[in-house]
Write a protein that holds these residues in place. Structure first.
Motif, PDB file in Angstrom:
ATOM      1  N   ALA A 123       0.821  -1.225   0.000  1.00  0.00           N
ATOM      2  CA  ALA A 123       0.000   0.000   0.000  1.00  0.00           C
ATOM      3  C   ALA A 123       0.852   1.272   0.000  1.00  0.00           C
ATOM      4  CB  ALA A 123      -0.942  -0.014   1.195  1.00  0.00           C
ATOM      5  N   ALA A 124       2.190   1.123   0.017  1.00  0.00           N
ATOM      6  CA  ALA A 124       3.052   2.316   0.049  1.00  0.00           C
ATOM      7  C   ALA A 124       2.757   3.247  -1.125  1.00  0.00           C
ATOM      8  CB  ALA A 124       4.521   1.900   0.045  1.00  0.00           C
ATOM      9  N   GLN A 181      -0.425   9.187  -3.253  1.00  0.00           N
ATOM     10  CA  GLN A 181      -1.685   9.917  -3.469  1.00  0.00           C
ATOM     11  C   GLN A 181      -2.011  10.790  -2.249  1.00  0.00           C
ATOM     12  OE1 GLN A 181      -4.538   7.034  -4.780  1.00  0.00           O
ATOM     13  NE2 GLN A 181      -6.144   8.616  -4.929  1.00  0.00           N
ATOM     14  N   LEU A 182      -1.746  10.241  -1.074  1.00  0.00           N
ATOM     15  CA  LEU A 182      -1.983  11.006   0.156  1.00  0.00           C
ATOM     16  C   LEU A 182      -1.089  12.249   0.186  1.00  0.00           C
ATOM     17  CD1 LEU A 182      -3.170  11.383   3.000  1.00  0.00           C
ATOM     18  CD2 LEU A 182      -1.397   9.829   3.860  1.00  0.00           C
ATOM     19  N   GLN A 221      10.175  12.583  -3.078  1.00  0.00           N
ATOM     20  CA  GLN A 221      10.972  13.814  -3.090  1.00  0.00           C
ATOM     21  C   GLN A 221      10.449  14.791  -4.135  1.00  0.00           C
ATOM     22  OE1 GLN A 221      14.978  13.464  -2.047  1.00  0.00           O
ATOM     23  NE2 GLN A 221      15.717  14.751  -3.706  1.00  0.00           N
ATOM     24  N   THR A 222      10.150  14.267  -5.320  1.00  0.00           N
ATOM     25  CA  THR A 222       9.665  15.121  -6.408  1.00  0.00           C
ATOM     26  C   THR A 222       8.329  15.752  -6.022  1.00  0.00           C
ATOM     27  OG1 THR A 222      10.692  13.541  -7.892  1.00  0.00           O
ATOM     28  CG2 THR A 222       9.215  15.153  -8.901  1.00  0.00           C
ATOM     29  N   LEU A 223       7.444  14.938  -5.460  1.00  0.00           N
ATOM     30  CA  LEU A 223       6.103  15.454  -5.185  1.00  0.00           C
ATOM     31  C   LEU A 223       6.028  16.317  -3.927  1.00  0.00           C
ATOM     32  CD1 LEU A 223       4.062  12.294  -6.176  1.00  0.00           C
ATOM     33  CD2 LEU A 223       4.239  14.441  -7.431  1.00  0.00           C
ATOM     34  N   ALA A 267      -8.657   4.548   2.336  1.00  0.00           N
ATOM     35  CA  ALA A 267      -8.473   5.354   1.125  1.00  0.00           C
ATOM     36  C   ALA A 267      -7.697   6.627   1.477  1.00  0.00           C
ATOM     37  CB  ALA A 267      -9.835   5.731   0.553  1.00  0.00           C
ATOM     38  N   PRO A 268      -6.787   7.075   0.587  1.00  0.00           N
ATOM     39  CA  PRO A 268      -6.022   8.301   0.869  1.00  0.00           C
ATOM     40  C   PRO A 268      -6.932   9.467   1.255  1.00  0.00           C
ATOM     41  CG  PRO A 268      -5.172   7.227  -1.090  1.00  0.00           C
ATOM     42  CD  PRO A 268      -6.376   6.449  -0.683  1.00  0.00           C
TER      43      PRO A 268
END
Ligand code: PMT
Length: 401
Positions: free
Chosen positions: A16-17, A22-23, A52-54, A167-168
């Motif tokens: 689930a990582a 999305q979270l 890191q990017t997000l 869910a996120p």
């Protein structure tokens, strides 16, 4: 909504990582500054580069990293956090936190933080129901750690049962609730939302373009502030915010019945619903056949629910909405006075970016004593918060009386 909030997102190893990505998006879109810590096994599922990017921040993976230790070590991270989320949290991580074990960057930082910790478990159903795990969760709950329970469903291991990461969106909602001060604790607030449908025959109805977004945003925001929320909703395609009591209705008559049945429990009623002002005089039992070039429908006025609430001897704090395309303030002020309200949200629905069936809104809030507050274009979630801020200040003096 999370502007200037510092959030640590701890990601532990599980399939689930990927949902933590999305979270992270939801948190950053809401304005939070997010720092991600990954365990070694989490990195087997998703690369640190993605986070890191997000997040636009370095991802923390090592406890003893000399460069980052100077700039932003685990203690500094722990100190700066407003909220610490662990999602997904494996049985292993939860066991370590419950047992006081701090042997990597994630567990050490959790141990060092004074911020609220929100844990979203994800694991095999047998692990989740194992008494050792249950003890650990219980212990952490007793100590004030917050949990977002997993969902029931098909698990990556092939089993079906409880253990699927929430869910996120649900974790995000719980995060916002954790960061919101409980200014409406102890209150019961009723919110009406959406349109009503007035049937003409079994296949046709009179209605309007209300999507329910404004009312649902108010219900969610009120719930986050600690109040019990009764959401009386016309037919919409939205999911009720978590923890809200949903009462579904179709017509204005049904909405009236539902509102009147529960108003005695409420200290505040917010009427964001777009109730159809008229209904068909008759409802045909069978589908009306196409006949002449013209068809005349006879309509009759629906009961005005808000006006009826305003006439109650023991009435709650009443907040109306006025959807207007012209003479915004005058129209709203008239409704405020005629319906005996405490506040009215004059909703300018003349532009395509505000009012019905969009995510943004603009309004002016009018008070009983002639004051008013401008709310320029903003998201419906933000407007809901503004309205609740005003309710909190306007309503408190009454409560103390
Ligand atoms: O649902 P969305 O797509 O997010 O759109 C939001 C909205 C535009 C529907 C919402 O922001 C809004 O303005 N709701 C009120 C719409 C409306 O019906 O306004 P009105 O001026 O006709 O009614 C005034 C007030 O009386 C409202 O609080 C309404 O709920 C109430 N009313 C009206 C008629 C009636 N028979 N009974 C009522 O209680």
């Amino acid at each position: 909504m999370l502007e200037r909030k510092q959030v640590i997102l701890g990601v532990s190893g599980g399939i689930a990582a990927y949902k933590a990505v999305q979270l992270l998006r939801l948190l950053t879109k809401a304005g939070a500054d997010v720092h991600v810590i990954m365990t070694r096994s989490a990195q087997e599922f998703v690369t640190p580069l993605t986070f890191q990017t997000l997040s636009a921040n370095p991802v923390h993976t090592e406890l003893f990293n000399l460069i980052s230790e100077q700039q932003i070590g685990h203690i500094s991270l722990a100190d700066r956090a407003d909220l610490f989320i662990i999602a997904p949290a494996t049985a292993n991580i939860i066991g370590k936190v419950a047992g006081g074990i701090a042997d990597d960057m994630l567990t050490t930082t959790v141990m060092a933080t004074k911020a609220k910790v929100l844990i979203a478990p994800a694991m095999n159903v047998n692990m989740y129901t194992n008494p050792i795990y249950r003890d650990n969760e219980e212990r952490l709950r007793r100590l004030g750690y917050l949990f977002v329970p997993p969902e029931t469903g098909e698990l990556a291991c092939g089993w079906i049962g409880e253990g699927k990461l929430a869910a996120p969106e649900s974790i995000f909602e719980a995060a916002m609730a954790a960061l919101t001060s409980k200014t409406l604790n102890g209150q019961t607030i009723m919110v009406t939302a959406g349109p009503t449908r007035e049937e003409i025959d079994p296949v046709r109805f009179v209605s309007n373009h209300s999507s329910g977004k404004m009312g649902y945003a108010l219900a969610g925001a009120a719930r986050r502030r600690g109040s019990r929320v009764i959401l009386v909703s016309g037919p919409v395609g939205l999911t009720a915010p978590p923890g809200v009591e949903l009462v579904r209705v179709e017509s204005a008559a049904e909405m009236r019945e539902a509102v009147m049945a529960r108003v005695g429990e409420c200290s505040v009623v917010i009427k964001a619903a777009a109730v159809a002002d008229y209904r068909s005089v008759e409802r045909s039992e069978t589908k009306i056949k196409k006949q002449n070039d013209e068809l005349t429908l006879r309509l009759v006025k629906n009961p005005d629910i808000l006006a009826e609430l305003g006439r109650l001897e023991q009435r709650p704090f009443l907040v109306g909405f006025a959807a207007e395309t012209d003479s915004l303030e005058a129209g709203a002020a008239k409704k405020l006075a005629e319906k005996n309200l405490d506040m009215i949200v004059a909703n300018d629905v003349s532009q395509p970016d505000a009012g019905f069936n969009v995510d943004t809104n603009r309004a002016r809030i009018l008070f009983r004593d002639g004051r008013s507050a401008e709310c320029p274009l903003m998201s419906k979630n933000e407007l809901a918060d503004r309205i609740l801020d005003h309710i909190t200040t306007e309503f408190s003096p009454r409560r103390e009386r």
